[in-house]
Design a protein around this motif. Sequence first.
Motif, PDB file in Angstrom:
ATOM      1  N   LEU A 146      41.460  43.109  40.814  1.00 25.56           N
ATOM      2  CA  LEU A 146      41.977  43.865  39.678  1.00 25.56           C
ATOM      3  C   LEU A 146      41.016  43.751  38.508  1.00 25.56           C
ATOM      4  O   LEU A 146      40.422  42.689  38.275  1.00 25.56           O
ATOM      5  N   VAL A 147      40.869  44.829  37.781  1.00 21.85           N
ATOM      6  CA  VAL A 147      40.038  44.845  36.570  1.00 21.85           C
ATOM      7  C   VAL A 147      40.910  45.360  35.430  1.00 21.85           C
ATOM      8  O   VAL A 147      41.427  46.476  35.485  1.00 21.85           O
ATOM      9  N   VAL A 148      41.089  44.521  34.396  1.00 25.01           N
ATOM     10  CA  VAL A 148      41.896  44.871  33.227  1.00 25.01           C
ATOM     11  C   VAL A 148      41.044  44.682  31.983  1.00 25.01           C
ATOM     12  O   VAL A 148      40.421  43.625  31.804  1.00 25.01           O
ATOM     13  N   GLY A 149      40.996  45.689  31.116  1.00 26.14           N
ATOM     14  CA  GLY A 149      40.211  45.606  29.891  1.00 26.14           C
ATOM     15  C   GLY A 149      41.048  45.219  28.693  1.00 26.14           C
ATOM     16  O   GLY A 149      42.214  45.616  28.574  1.00 26.14           O
ATOM     17  N   ILE A 150      40.465  44.416  27.784  1.00 24.85           N
ATOM     18  CA  ILE A 150      41.099  44.075  26.509  1.00 24.85           C
ATOM     19  C   ILE A 150      40.146  44.485  25.389  1.00 24.85           C
ATOM     20  O   ILE A 150      38.956  44.715  25.617  1.00 24.85           O
ATOM     21  N   ASP A 197      46.116  28.561  47.654  1.00 25.66           N
ATOM     22  CA  ASP A 197      44.857  28.218  48.298  1.00 25.66           C
ATOM     23  C   ASP A 197      44.395  29.400  49.143  1.00 25.66           C
ATOM     24  O   ASP A 197      45.123  29.825  50.052  1.00 25.66           O
ATOM     25  N   PRO A 198      43.245  29.967  48.842  1.00 23.72           N
ATOM     26  CA  PRO A 198      42.301  29.596  47.777  1.00 23.72           C
ATOM     27  C   PRO A 198      42.826  29.987  46.404  1.00 23.72           C
ATOM     28  O   PRO A 198      43.617  30.916  46.278  1.00 23.72           O
ATOM     29  N   PRO A 199      42.388  29.270  45.357  1.00 19.18           N
ATOM     30  CA  PRO A 199      42.897  29.552  44.012  1.00 19.18           C
ATOM     31  C   PRO A 199      42.419  30.889  43.478  1.00 19.18           C
ATOM     32  O   PRO A 199      41.364  31.396  43.862  1.00 19.18           O
ATOM     33  N   ALA A 200      43.223  31.454  42.579  1.00 19.41           N
ATOM     34  CA  ALA A 200      42.870  32.733  41.961  1.00 19.41           C
ATOM     35  C   ALA A 200      41.733  32.543  40.965  1.00 19.41           C
ATOM     36  O   ALA A 200      41.576  31.478  40.361  1.00 19.41           O
ATOM     37  N   ILE A 246      40.350  39.885  37.837  1.00 23.35           N
ATOM     38  CA  ILE A 246      41.512  39.097  38.278  1.00 23.35           C
ATOM     39  C   ILE A 246      41.539  39.151  39.797  1.00 23.35           C
ATOM     40  O   ILE A 246      41.730  40.216  40.385  1.00 23.35           O
ATOM     41  N   ARG A 247      41.368  37.998  40.453  1.00 22.52           N
ATOM     42  CA  ARG A 247      41.196  37.975  41.893  1.00 22.52           C
ATOM     43  C   ARG A 247      42.085  36.922  42.553  1.00 22.52           C
ATOM     44  O   ARG A 247      41.618  35.845  42.938  1.00 22.52           O
ATOM     45  N   PRO A 248      43.359  37.227  42.741  1.00 26.65           N
ATOM     46  CA  PRO A 248      44.232  36.323  43.496  1.00 26.65           C
ATOM     47  C   PRO A 248      44.216  36.657  44.984  1.00 26.65           C
ATOM     48  O   PRO A 248      43.825  37.755  45.385  1.00 26.65           O
TER      49      PRO A 248
END
Length: 278
Positions: free
Chosen positions: A166-170, A196-199, A215-217
Amino acid sequence: MVFAWSGRLLIALLILLVGWWLARRVAMAVQRVLARAGADPLLGHFLYNLVLVLLLAVVVTGALDRIGVPTASLLAALGAAGLAIGLALQGSLSHLAAGVLLMVFRPFRVGQYVEIAGVGGTVQDVSLMHTRLLTPDNREVVLPNGKVAGDAIVNYSARGTRRLDLVVGIGYGDDIGKAIAVVRELLGAEPRVLADPPADVAVMQLADSSVNLAIRPWVKSGEYWSVQTTLLRAIKERFDAQGISIPVPRREVVLHVARDASALANGASNPSPPKPSP
């Protein structure tokens, strides 16, 4: 003469009977070996018929040769006919061979989500000639096995887990640390996100109008889409509540008026009086 002919005919019939029995036994043995190896039942049935036909052809040839029928010309005719049929069915035979290879090596199984030749869908069936996929919008796609075996196959279900990207802009004026902390809190509260594996949550890019967060969970493959939609909505609502902006791209257009055009416009607004005629 009659007794000699009768003897040859009896031996030929014996060759046919024994050969038929042996051919069936060998073909059934091949089918059992494939079944124990976990091969597709369709592949086992196909190879059973193939081995049986080949062995019976050898048996019949031997029996005909025993009774004095010239088999050399017969084999030559069968070879020529087989070559002609092979050339006529070249495309179909390539799909057939590809289907056998797919069933032997199994790059995917029924029920898995794959992408083949740019088409994504759930595998419904793999036959000797075609592979059927069901797309997420309930369309059925039939692909020839020659194309399936010759193209890249992306199996999204083979490993059991997948990573969401996921890509989120602020906004540039927002607190990056606060935004990352909010995202990590949401990931920890989502039970379908694997520990596991952690985000991974980090700054990915300084874009034109936003600071993009990656964001990579990790989730189970079957829950990929549902977790993605849930997280995107939760991030939007929590950012709104925390006063963190999600900017949209903006473009500023500046118009430059040429000096000659301004003079022309002023002249049009204050026209000079017409000259008197002589």
